[in-house]
Design a protein around this motif. Structure first.
Motif, short mmCIF file in Angstrom:
data_model
loop_
_atom_site.label_atom_id
_atom_site.label_comp_id
_atom_site.label_asym_id
_atom_site.label_seq_id
_atom_site.Cartn_x
_atom_site.Cartn_y
_atom_site.Cartn_z
N GLU A 104 0.87 -1.18 0.00
CA GLU A 104 0.00 0.00 0.00
C GLU A 104 0.90 1.23 0.00
OE1 GLU A 104 -1.73 1.48 3.50
OE2 GLU A 104 -3.04 2.83 2.39
N CYS A 105 1.01 1.85 -1.14
CA CYS A 105 1.88 3.02 -1.21
C CYS A 105 1.34 4.00 -2.24
CB CYS A 105 3.31 2.61 -1.56
SG CYS A 105 3.46 1.95 -3.21
N TYR A 106 1.80 5.24 -2.12
CA TYR A 106 1.30 6.33 -2.97
C TYR A 106 2.47 7.22 -3.37
CZ TYR A 106 -2.83 4.74 -0.55
OH TYR A 106 -3.81 3.94 -0.02
N TRP A 107 2.57 7.50 -4.64
CA TRP A 107 3.56 8.48 -5.10
C TRP A 107 2.78 9.57 -5.82
CZ3 TRP A 107 8.81 7.21 -7.92
CH2 TRP A 107 9.45 8.42 -8.27
N ARG A 108 2.77 10.74 -5.20
CA ARG A 108 2.09 11.87 -5.83
C ARG A 108 3.14 12.73 -6.51
NH1 ARG A 108 -1.43 17.03 -3.60
NH2 ARG A 108 -2.60 17.15 -5.54
N ASP A 109 2.98 12.91 -7.80
CA ASP A 109 3.92 13.74 -8.54
C ASP A 109 3.23 14.99 -9.07
OD1 ASP A 109 6.52 14.30 -9.84
OD2 ASP A 109 5.31 14.11 -11.68
N LEU A 110 3.80 16.13 -8.74
CA LEU A 110 3.29 17.39 -9.27
C LEU A 110 4.32 17.92 -10.27
CD1 LEU A 110 1.87 18.96 -5.95
CD2 LEU A 110 0.70 17.51 -7.63
N VAL A 111 4.18 17.49 -11.52
CA VAL A 111 4.87 18.04 -12.68
C VAL A 111 6.36 17.65 -12.78
CG1 VAL A 111 5.23 20.16 -14.05
CG2 VAL A 111 3.23 19.97 -12.64
N ALA A 112 6.95 17.12 -11.74
CA ALA A 112 8.39 16.86 -11.77
C ALA A 112 8.76 15.70 -12.69
CB ALA A 112 8.92 16.60 -10.36
N GLU B 153 -0.73 4.66 -7.35
CA GLU B 153 -1.03 3.88 -6.15
C GLU B 153 -0.50 2.47 -6.32
OE1 GLU B 153 -5.16 4.30 -5.06
OE2 GLU B 153 -4.99 6.50 -4.97
N GLY B 154 0.35 2.05 -5.43
CA GLY B 154 0.91 0.70 -5.47
C GLY B 154 2.15 0.62 -6.34
N PRO B 155 3.02 -0.35 -6.06
CA PRO B 155 4.30 -0.49 -6.77
C PRO B 155 4.14 -0.66 -8.28
CG PRO B 155 4.27 -1.86 -4.80
CD PRO B 155 2.89 -1.33 -4.96
N VAL B 156 3.08 -1.31 -8.71
CA VAL B 156 2.94 -1.57 -10.14
C VAL B 156 2.71 -0.28 -10.91
CG1 VAL B 156 1.53 -2.75 -11.88
CG2 VAL B 156 2.14 -3.93 -9.75
N GLU B 157 1.81 0.55 -10.40
CA GLU B 157 1.58 1.84 -11.05
C GLU B 157 2.85 2.69 -11.02
OE1 GLU B 157 -3.19 2.57 -10.18
OE2 GLU B 157 -1.81 4.26 -10.03
N ILE B 158 3.58 2.61 -9.91
CA ILE B 158 4.81 3.39 -9.79
C ILE B 158 5.84 2.91 -10.82
CG2 ILE B 158 6.82 3.78 -8.28
CD1 ILE B 158 4.81 3.93 -5.92
N GLN B 159 5.98 1.62 -10.95
CA GLN B 159 6.93 1.09 -11.95
C GLN B 159 6.56 1.53 -13.37
OE1 GLN B 159 6.51 -2.98 -10.54
NE2 GLN B 159 8.75 -3.13 -10.28
#
Lengths: 574, 574
Positions: free
Chosen positions: B30-38, B47-53
């Motif tokens: 269960e993890c979240y990476w919010r990116d604002l334009v970077a 949301e989750g490692p798969v989306e992050i990858q």
């Protein structure tokens, strides 16, 4: 730190016991105590132990100074400089001390706020729902003139809850800047120019172009919620002795109105009326003849012959602008020496320590910088300033050599103490060089130095040495009179006489004859006319001195005791 | 500190080596990476490692993140929270990390500036003489709507050197506030409301009265030197596919004009058009029937019967104001439950930590506060917020008991997560109580809860339960539609359809149907229509998100590569 603490303890004890005999032990024979409203309800510098004793004998009973607390102290070249806070019966203050060999050399005491009447800010700010409270009462203070000085004072009075009105003949706040020549850019840097409460943002240019300054003043008056009345010219004012208040006749958008106020502040610009030399042949001159205050800018003078009488700031700005706009010839007629300093040199060696980005980064807030300036008694200013100008002459030696070759007459003031001094003495006489001097050196601005104007031809200006210079335009950048000309015009010649000259220290230099008074005459302090005050100067003075003037007015508004110690004898310029 | 450093080093190494296999080891399931334009040139929460990858696989090649530097880290309840800085190929960023058991739970990455295009400020500020440079070119960005959002964005673009024009149908900046009902005072506190660059001064009231807000916006637009065109209504806009630019028809002071811009930003208010219920009998109603946006205030309604349809912020404000102005009866018709929280409770328990005088004193700058808010992924927001509202219910238990007795239906949102949540979901549905609830409790505001309006009589409003309430005035405080109604009106229904609904997260709560998208739909980020952007929200959003929108526009203006990762599928509210 210890030494400063010891001195402050002894000083506090002596004041508390009213032991005036201790003063000669605490102060050097050469010593200065500058008080801004805290003890004297005046702006007053006492020189020497005897004057200090006399001041304390007169003021201690009401002032009841106490709670002196050392805030910090540093030692430099055998002088300990210390900041402290203190209280009086009615207020809280900040002070500054210079200690040499355990005795005071200089002392500054300033009133910062009145107990029970502190400005609401931060945690004590209003909620916002008070907006629907009843509107302000009759004005207690009427301020004539809505430039930076009138605005800064009105803002402080607003924050202190003193009903005040600003009367400005121009339509909008800032117009007094907007209406000047197009190329006008402030020669003081932004760190010196902040208004109270609302500093310029960090991206504000170092030198404000005049229209940006105008816009800033306009928005400032609005967001500070001032009762700012544009298109409102003060025509006359009469002091009603019985009612102890002013009856002020104004013309508002063409309609006559009368208003009453207990106090009248003339904030009409630190200068009086334009000094316009009487030039023989003016009535038959076929070109345009104007004072610098009425000159619009270089546009429209392409290919024309232009002459500027005068060689100070405005003269240089206007000449450079005419060159930039392609005038056929621009000639500057210099009548007396000018203090010339390059802007960069001034920033680096004179402003830098207190008013610069570097100072901000070192934690020197605007308030600290202002109080540091205030902590130098005017008598010592020349000796503090001279080394700076010696350094500037060295730094820019090549520039000054080039300038000398043109015949341009410059110095660092009669006693070498530079711009800050000459500004306080006579409000002018200098040029902060932002490029026009190079134009003089390059010959793009032609120079006639040590020249005297004899009169005007049909399309020319005639000098005493019989030369004739073609002239489609003659701009007299010949300065302004004293603020009490405004008192003469608006109130009466009698009141102007009673009050005397404004500005100047009595330094026995040109345009600033003795006797020495040690503070600027009549500025920001009680005058010989009850209820009449003068407020003027640059943005720094508009900011800093408006505090002391506002506190004096607030104290009177709240009926606090404000016994004034010593009003200078009246002085007139011959 | 060590643990955060270790994680950041491993993370930086993995990114540098493009070792995506390391992600599941670095992040929790269960993890979240919010990116604002970077990384994404988008506002995107993975949301989750798969989306992050997947995101990294698509973006690392261009983003080239590097120079990760830990700034500080604190540990609280087993969670380490850390701030860090980093760079990408084109910019510099700030990030935030929440670490549990050595693996990341949440990650925020934000772009803060573009290399080589840093804003000039402090030591790099302009000298002031640039004022005489050539005027701005054709606008690159046209902003429709000159409220706080349009103004904040235009200010950022100005500082970044992107030519932008603001088109505002009202005559003056601030009029959109001035024209609202007289008693309107912001319900968000001043610390939440600062615009970029020029914060409110320290004496500004906690809650800005609407006219002061209007004046502030007007002066802000002026001193920030925006190209702000008042009395200029955008009539239509057409995207020229060939030229890749907009052709915008405006009416300026009654005259039609056309202008072109590469980008069109709709900053027309976060809501669309007023939702005006179709009421039977409206045409024969003998009183005044208006939407809340057109209601002037309580003045003139003394002794009259007034009915408000709706029970959220505006409804309460308007009702309280009518009571204050002496209306004979003020009745509020509540159709669905309202989230009600006392202003003081919200200040103390919800805002206080980040936006308050205490926070300022603790060194929480506005920028830190904004980034702290941004560091909570929207999925976690309810669970972070619920305890606050539990606490509020306890704190004000007596108040809620009294309110319940009146029949007023309130809750803390469908899932108890309060005001911040419901605002992001549907832009309304709450009342920040500044006194009107007590009027409901006291009966000074009469209440009909769970009521449905049937229609209007001649001088009355009829409810479904057959009651009839006398009504000289009916104010429908019934909210607004979605911003893409503006796209339909100004551009075309086709473009509005292509873009879809604006605002909302897809939380599967009332007015915010699934699917979940994790960011506000279409706000401040690329849409399915090239060159079309939406900007709206409260002052905090106007301030914070204008940065990311401005950087996206600046990058395009400078022709930097801006590959957009993932545009959400179009969504329409049924």
């Amino acid at each position: 730190m210890k030494e400063a603490q010891r001195w402050l303890d002894a000083f506090a004890a002596a004041l508390s016991l009213r032991e005036l005999a201790a003063i000669p032990k605490l102060f050097h024979e050469e010593c200065y105590w500058r008080d801004l409203v805290a003890f004297t309800w005046n702006l007053r510098t006492c020189e020497g132990p005897v004057e200090i004793q006399a001041m304390l004998a007169a003021t201690l009973g009401v002032a009841e100074p106490a709670k002196f607390q050392l805030r910090n102290a540093v030692s430099l070249d055998g002088v300990i400089e210390a900041w402290f806070t203190f209280e009086t019966a009615v207020g809280r203050g900040i002070g500054h001390l210079r200690l040499k060999n355990r005795r005071a050399w200089t002392l500054l005491t300033t009133l910062q706020e009145l107990k029970g009447f502190e400005e609401k800010s931060g945690r004590t700010r209003e909620s916002g729902w008070e907006a629907f409270a009843s509107p302000a009462a009759e004005p207690y203070v009427a301020i004539v003139g809505g430039g930076q000085c009138g605005i800064a004072l009105a803002a402080r009075l607003k924050r202190l809850g003193v009903p005040a009105v600003v009367l400005e003949k121009n339509a909008r706040a800032g117009d007094s800047w907007r209406k000047r020549y197009a190329s006008l850019v402030l020669h003081d840097p932004v760190w010196y120019d902040h208004l109270p409460y609302l500093p310029f943002p960090e991206h504000w240019p170092v030198f404000s172009p005049k229209d940006r300054m105008g816009d800033w003043l306009e928005m400032y008056a609005r967001v500070m919620q001032l009762d700012y009345r544009g298109s409102t010219e003060c025509k006359s004012a009469r002091y009603d002795e019985a009612a102890e208040s002013w009856e002020i006749a104004v013309e508002r958008e063409g309609q006559p109105q009368t208003l009453r106020a207990k106090h009248l502040v003339l904030a009409t610009g630190m200068s009086g009326f334009p000094n316009m030399p009487a030039l023989a042949g003016a009535e038959t001159f076929g070109g345009r003849l104007v004072h610098s205050s009425a000159h619009d800018g270089g546009e429209g003078w392409r290919g024309r012959h232009c002459v500027i009488v005068g060689a100070n700031n405005s003269a240089h700005d206007i000449a450079a602008d005419l060159v930039a706009h392609g005038a056929a010839a621009v000639t500057m007629i210099q009548r007396s020496p000018t203090v010339v300093v390059k802007s960069e040199a001034l920033m680096e060696l004179a402003w830098g320590k207190l008013y610069s980005e570097a100072a901000v980064e070192r934690g020197i807030t605007t308030a600290i910088a202002d109080l540091t300036v205030a902590a130098t008694p005017f008598r010592l200013l020349p000796q503090f300033q001279r080394p700076i100008y010696q350094e500037i002459l060295k730094r820019d030696a090549a520039f000054y050599q080039d300038l000398a070759k043109t015949g341009f007459r410059f110095d660092m003031g009669e006693d070498g103490s530079g711009i800050h001094s000459i500004y306080l003495r006579r409000g002018g006489g200098y040029y902060i060089d932002t490029g026009a001097s190079q134009m003089v050196i390059d010959g793009r601005i032609k120079l006639r130095s040590s020249a005297a104007v004899k009169g005007l031809g049909n399309r020319s200006i005639l000098l005493e040495d019989r030369t004739e210079i073609p002239a489609d335009l003659v701009v007299c950048a010949t300065g302004y009179g004293s603020m009490n000309q405004w008192a003469a015009k608006l109130i009466s010649p009698e009141v102007a006489d009673k009050v005397g000259k404004c500005w100047g220290l009595g330094s026995a230099t040109r345009y600033d004859p003795s006797p020495w008074v040690g503070e600027l005459r009549n500025m920001w302090k009680p005058t010989h006319q009850p209820g009449l005050w003068f407020h003027g100067g640059n943005l720094m003075q508009a900011r800093h001195y408006s505090l002391y003037l506002a506190l004096q007015l607030k104290a009177r508004y709240e009926s606090l005791p404000t016994p004034v110690y010593f009003i200078d004898p009246v002085h007139h310029l011959q």
